[in-house]
Design a protein around this motif. Structure first.
Motif, PDB file in Angstrom:
ATOM      1  N   THR A 183      82.307 123.364  -6.251  1.00  0.00           N
ATOM      2  CA  THR A 183      82.419 122.438  -5.122  1.00  0.00           C
ATOM      3  C   THR A 183      82.038 123.114  -3.814  1.00  0.00           C
ATOM      4  O   THR A 183      81.299 122.550  -2.992  1.00  0.00           O
ATOM      5  CB  THR A 183      83.853 121.902  -5.025  1.00  0.00           C
ATOM      6  OG1 THR A 183      84.128 121.093  -6.167  1.00  0.00           O
ATOM      7  CG2 THR A 183      84.043 121.055  -3.771  1.00  0.00           C
ATOM      8  N   MET A 184      82.534 124.330  -3.598  1.00  0.00           N
ATOM      9  CA  MET A 184      82.231 125.021  -2.349  1.00  0.00           C
ATOM     10  C   MET A 184      80.756 125.386  -2.263  1.00  0.00           C
ATOM     11  O   MET A 184      80.163 125.354  -1.167  1.00  0.00           O
ATOM     12  CB  MET A 184      83.091 126.285  -2.253  1.00  0.00           C
ATOM     13  CG  MET A 184      84.582 126.003  -2.179  1.00  0.00           C
ATOM     14  SD  MET A 184      85.038 124.823  -0.874  1.00  0.00           S
ATOM     15  CE  MET A 184      84.641 125.771   0.596  1.00  0.00           C
ATOM     16  N   THR A 186      82.810 115.926  -7.062  1.00  0.00           N
ATOM     17  CA  THR A 186      83.083 115.970  -8.506  1.00  0.00           C
ATOM     18  C   THR A 186      83.344 117.367  -9.050  1.00  0.00           C
ATOM     19  O   THR A 186      83.712 117.508 -10.213  1.00  0.00           O
ATOM     20  CB  THR A 186      81.904 115.359  -9.294  1.00  0.00           C
ATOM     21  OG1 THR A 186      80.690 116.057  -8.966  1.00  0.00           O
ATOM     22  CG2 THR A 186      81.744 113.884  -8.961  1.00  0.00           C
ATOM     23  N   GLY A 187      83.175 118.399  -8.221  1.00  0.00           N
ATOM     24  CA  GLY A 187      83.340 119.760  -8.720  1.00  0.00           C
ATOM     25  C   GLY A 187      84.743 120.058  -9.221  1.00  0.00           C
ATOM     26  O   GLY A 187      84.932 120.565 -10.336  1.00  0.00           O
ATOM     27  N   PRO A 209      87.309 117.843  -9.974  1.00  0.00           N
ATOM     28  CA  PRO A 209      87.636 117.059 -11.177  1.00  0.00           C
ATOM     29  C   PRO A 209      86.940 117.578 -12.431  1.00  0.00           C
ATOM     30  O   PRO A 209      87.524 117.572 -13.523  1.00  0.00           O
ATOM     31  CB  PRO A 209      87.144 115.650 -10.816  1.00  0.00           C
ATOM     32  CG  PRO A 209      87.219 115.597  -9.339  1.00  0.00           C
ATOM     33  CD  PRO A 209      86.853 116.979  -8.876  1.00  0.00           C
ATOM     34  N   ALA A 210      85.694 118.044 -12.290  1.00  0.00           N
ATOM     35  CA  ALA A 210      84.981 118.595 -13.447  1.00  0.00           C
ATOM     36  C   ALA A 210      85.717 119.803 -14.004  1.00  0.00           C
ATOM     37  O   ALA A 210      85.863 119.965 -15.222  1.00  0.00           O
ATOM     38  CB  ALA A 210      83.553 118.978 -13.060  1.00  0.00           C
ATOM     39  N   GLY A 211      86.210 120.673 -13.120  1.00  0.00           N
ATOM     40  CA  GLY A 211      86.953 121.832 -13.569  1.00  0.00           C
ATOM     41  C   GLY A 211      88.233 121.458 -14.294  1.00  0.00           C
ATOM     42  O   GLY A 211      88.606 122.083 -15.294  1.00  0.00           O
ATOM     43  N   ARG A 212      88.913 120.428 -13.808  1.00  0.00           N
ATOM     44  CA  ARG A 212      90.150 119.997 -14.464  1.00  0.00           C
ATOM     45  C   ARG A 212      89.868 119.407 -15.844  1.00  0.00           C
ATOM     46  O   ARG A 212      90.658 119.593 -16.786  1.00  0.00           O
ATOM     47  CB  ARG A 212      90.860 118.975 -13.582  1.00  0.00           C
ATOM     48  CG  ARG A 212      91.455 119.602 -12.315  1.00  0.00           C
ATOM     49  CD  ARG A 212      92.063 118.585 -11.388  1.00  0.00           C
ATOM     50  NE  ARG A 212      92.669 119.235 -10.226  1.00  0.00           N
ATOM     51  CZ  ARG A 212      93.092 118.603  -9.139  1.00  0.00           C
ATOM     52  NH1 ARG A 212      92.977 117.278  -9.079  1.00  0.00           N
ATOM     53  NH2 ARG A 212      93.622 119.268  -8.137  1.00  0.00           N
ATOM     54  N   LEU A 240      73.126 112.049 -12.796  1.00  0.00           N
ATOM     55  CA  LEU A 240      72.686 113.433 -13.030  1.00  0.00           C
ATOM     56  C   LEU A 240      73.660 114.454 -12.437  1.00  0.00           C
ATOM     57  O   LEU A 240      74.016 115.444 -13.091  1.00  0.00           O
ATOM     58  CB  LEU A 240      71.294 113.617 -12.421  1.00  0.00           C
ATOM     59  CG  LEU A 240      70.604 114.970 -12.623  1.00  0.00           C
ATOM     60  CD1 LEU A 240      70.075 115.090 -14.036  1.00  0.00           C
ATOM     61  CD2 LEU A 240      69.465 115.138 -11.610  1.00  0.00           C
ATOM     62  N   THR A 241      74.117 114.200 -11.209  1.00  0.00           N
ATOM     63  CA  THR A 241      74.890 115.208 -10.481  1.00  0.00           C
ATOM     64  C   THR A 241      76.260 115.495 -11.083  1.00  0.00           C
ATOM     65  O   THR A 241      76.625 116.666 -11.255  1.00  0.00           O
ATOM     66  CB  THR A 241      75.023 114.803  -9.007  1.00  0.00           C
ATOM     67  OG1 THR A 241      73.714 114.600  -8.450  1.00  0.00           O
ATOM     68  CG2 THR A 241      75.727 115.883  -8.212  1.00  0.00           C
ATOM     69  N   PRO A 242      77.083 114.482 -11.423  1.00  0.00           N
ATOM     70  CA  PRO A 242      78.358 114.806 -12.083  1.00  0.00           C
ATOM     71  C   PRO A 242      78.158 115.539 -13.408  1.00  0.00           C
ATOM     72  O   PRO A 242      78.962 116.399 -13.775  1.00  0.00           O
ATOM     73  CB  PRO A 242      79.006 113.431 -12.300  1.00  0.00           C
ATOM     74  CG  PRO A 242      78.352 112.536 -11.315  1.00  0.00           C
ATOM     75  CD  PRO A 242      76.954 113.037 -11.182  1.00  0.00           C
ATOM     76  N   GLY A 243      77.089 115.195 -14.112  1.00  0.00           N
ATOM     77  CA  GLY A 243      76.780 115.915 -15.345  1.00  0.00           C
ATOM     78  C   GLY A 243      76.539 117.384 -15.067  1.00  0.00           C
ATOM     79  O   GLY A 243      76.983 118.260 -15.828  1.00  0.00           O
ATOM     80  N   TYR A 244      75.833 117.664 -13.971  1.00  0.00           N
ATOM     81  CA  TYR A 244      75.574 119.056 -13.599  1.00  0.00           C
ATOM     82  C   TYR A 244      76.866 119.802 -13.289  1.00  0.00           C
ATOM     83  O   TYR A 244      77.062 120.949 -13.723  1.00  0.00           O
ATOM     84  CB  TYR A 244      74.633 119.101 -12.393  1.00  0.00           C
ATOM     85  CG  TYR A 244      74.432 120.476 -11.815  1.00  0.00           C
ATOM     86  CD1 TYR A 244      73.728 121.453 -12.518  1.00  0.00           C
ATOM     87  CD2 TYR A 244      74.947 120.807 -10.568  1.00  0.00           C
ATOM     88  CE1 TYR A 244      73.539 122.720 -11.991  1.00  0.00           C
ATOM     89  CE2 TYR A 244      74.761 122.078 -10.036  1.00  0.00           C
ATOM     90  CZ  TYR A 244      74.061 123.020 -10.750  1.00  0.00           C
ATOM     91  OH  TYR A 244      73.886 124.278 -10.223  1.00  0.00           O
TER      92      TYR A 244
END
Length: 479
Positions: free
Chosen positions: A153-154, A325-326, A328-331, A375-379
């Motif tokens: 995210t950062m 989304t970074g 949430p993706a990690g969680r 595409l981006t949340p998938g990344y």
């Protein structure tokens, strides 16, 4: 002691105490600064060309010097962290980054600025490699995914913030301000790192530093990076010669690493299907993500006819979604297995790439935004899961170099995406000058380029499935 509290929290799996939170904030700020260093300079290139009364081709080296230095030195930075201590190396990198940022804002000639940017890139390489390596020293194992998501995210925030912050500073002050603004941020990060990062100990085993391997790797990476950047869209004999040098360099590097007592990169590590597959996937995915920055502006402006303000708004969608989304993706990575989330992320990226092939033709900018929004949340899912899968069980004496190895294909992918995929787009569009391309040919170029990008993500998905199957088979054999 606060550093000991961080270590105890990481080992017991308990929630962060205050020291742990501040340590993670320091790592997050390190990722922000390293990505901001890339993105903030781009917007100043016209001002720099005017200030130094020189060509655009020359001022481009203000950006290239930073990116090339990061790419060339990131593995070495990680290895040095293993040898002399992650905390000591990271604090040194932060100090170097802040000092170089001040030098960038104080120099009086373009070539001194380029040299200072290379020095800043050296500091950034340390920040990128050691921030990821430090996660396992700072957080509980079952929260590694969340921490990796925060770092992602950062990095996205730094990428998104650079152009807008740079534009404000250029308007309010001068080009010097875009570099000087990173000095107080660097000093703040230095104070946080010195106060809250766990002290740790040098963990490198064998005590040796592979000077010859380091030199060969640096020259090989430099040859490849220059081969894909010099000459712009015009590829000639210098590019071919540099590619040949890069190939020969790889061969020599492998020969040296097989013989030295303390290799920079242990070749036996590549027998681990999980690590090798992760590096390949990282390179392919980064190549595709760079396509959005290279092709997107031309498509939006020339094929859809958007003005500069609307192009900027459309291009900001990806970084904004990435920043949101970074975490949430990690969680999600912490809730599910990292290998499964890798496949989910790649599936979303594949869908997004092929949406960009089909949908914008009928729905214009709305279709483009939808494709980017898939595409981006998938990344972000892929990045958080891939980083977690690689770093989760790496021994402390290899975390720095493995982190550097993980970041290296990402940077190579960004360079390849900008050069090779950009050249593909220019070729299909029938021109190397986006300002004279016809809207129809630009749209065709965009569709073909993203179709190739989709195939690259499919290839990465195949690698992910093979790795998952290999790991499952290995677990069955052990049982």
């Amino acid at each position: 002691m606060q550093s000991n509290a961080v270590e105890r929290g990481a080992k017991t799996g308990q929630a962060f105490d205050d020291s742990g939170r501040w340590a993670l904030i320091s790592l997050a700020l390190s990722m922000l600064l390293s990505s901001l260093g890339i993105s903030i300079a781009n917007v100043a290139l016209p001002s720099l060309a005017e200030a130094f009364d020189t060509s655009f081709q020359r001022v481009q080296w203000v950006v290239l010097a930073y990116l090339l230095t990061v790419t060339i030195t990131i593995v070495t930075a990680g290895r040095l962290g293993d040898l002399i201590g992650h905390r000591r190396m990271l604090i040194g990198g932060i100090s170097l980054f802040a000092l170089a940022s001040g030098l960038c804002g104080a120099v009086s000639s373009l070539w001194l600025l380029i040299a200072a940017r290379a020095l800043q890139g050296l500091g950034a390489a340390v920040l990128m490699a050691l921030s990821i390596a430090f996660v396992r020293d700072t957080v509980a194992k079952d929260r590694t995914g969340s921490a990796m998501g925060l770092l992602g995210t950062m990095s996205a925030i730094g990428t998104a913030l650079g152009p807008s912050l740079g534009g404000v500073l250029l308007t309010a002050a001068s080009w010097r301000a875009i570099f000087l603004v990173m000095v107080p941020l660097g000093v703040l990060n230095l104070l946080l790192a010195s106060r809250f990062l766990p002290a740790g100990k040098p963990t490198g085993k064998g005590g040796g530093f592979d000077s010859l391997g380091t030199l060969l790797l640096g020259l090989t990476l430099a040859a490849y990076a220059l081969a894909t950047t010099v000459g712009g869209a015009h590829m000639g004999w210098p590019n071919v010669a540099l590619l040949v040098v890069a190939v020969l360099g790889v061969g020599l590097f492998v020969m040296v690493e097989a013989r030295v007592a303390s290799p920079l990169i242990q070749l036996s590590a590549f027998r681990d299907a999980s690590l090798s597959g992760s590096l390949v996937m990282n390179a392919l995915v980064s190549t595709v993500m760079m396509v959005t920055f290279v092709v997107g502006p031309f498509y939006l402006a020339r094929a859809l006819g958007l003005n500069a303000a609307l192009v900027g708004m459309a291009m900001s969608v990806g970084p904004v979604i990435s920043a949101l989304t970074g975490i949430p993706a990690g969680r999600i990575v912490d809730w599910l297995s990292a290998s499964l989330v890798v496949i989910i992320g790649l599936a979303l990226m594949t869908a997004g790439a092929f949406v960009l092939v089909v949908v914008p033709t009928s729905f214009g900018v709305a279709g483009y935004v939808v494709g980017i929004a898939i595409l981006t949340p998938g990344y972000q899912l892929f990045q958080a899961a891939n980083n977690t899968a690689v770093m989760m069980d790496v021994s402390p004496d290899r975390r720095g170099v493995v982190s550097g190895m993980l970041s290296l294909p990402r940077n190579l992918g960004l360079i390849t995406g900008a050069s090779v995929m950009g050249a593909l787009f220019a070729f299909v569009s029938g021109t190397v000058d986006g300002s004279t391309a016809h809207p129809e040919t630009v749209a065709t170029g965009m569709r073909v380029t993203f179709a190739v990008a989709g195939m690259l993500i499919l290839a990465a998905t195949v690698v992910a499935l093979l790795v998952r199957g290999s790991v499952a088979n290995a677990a069955t054999v052990e049982e």
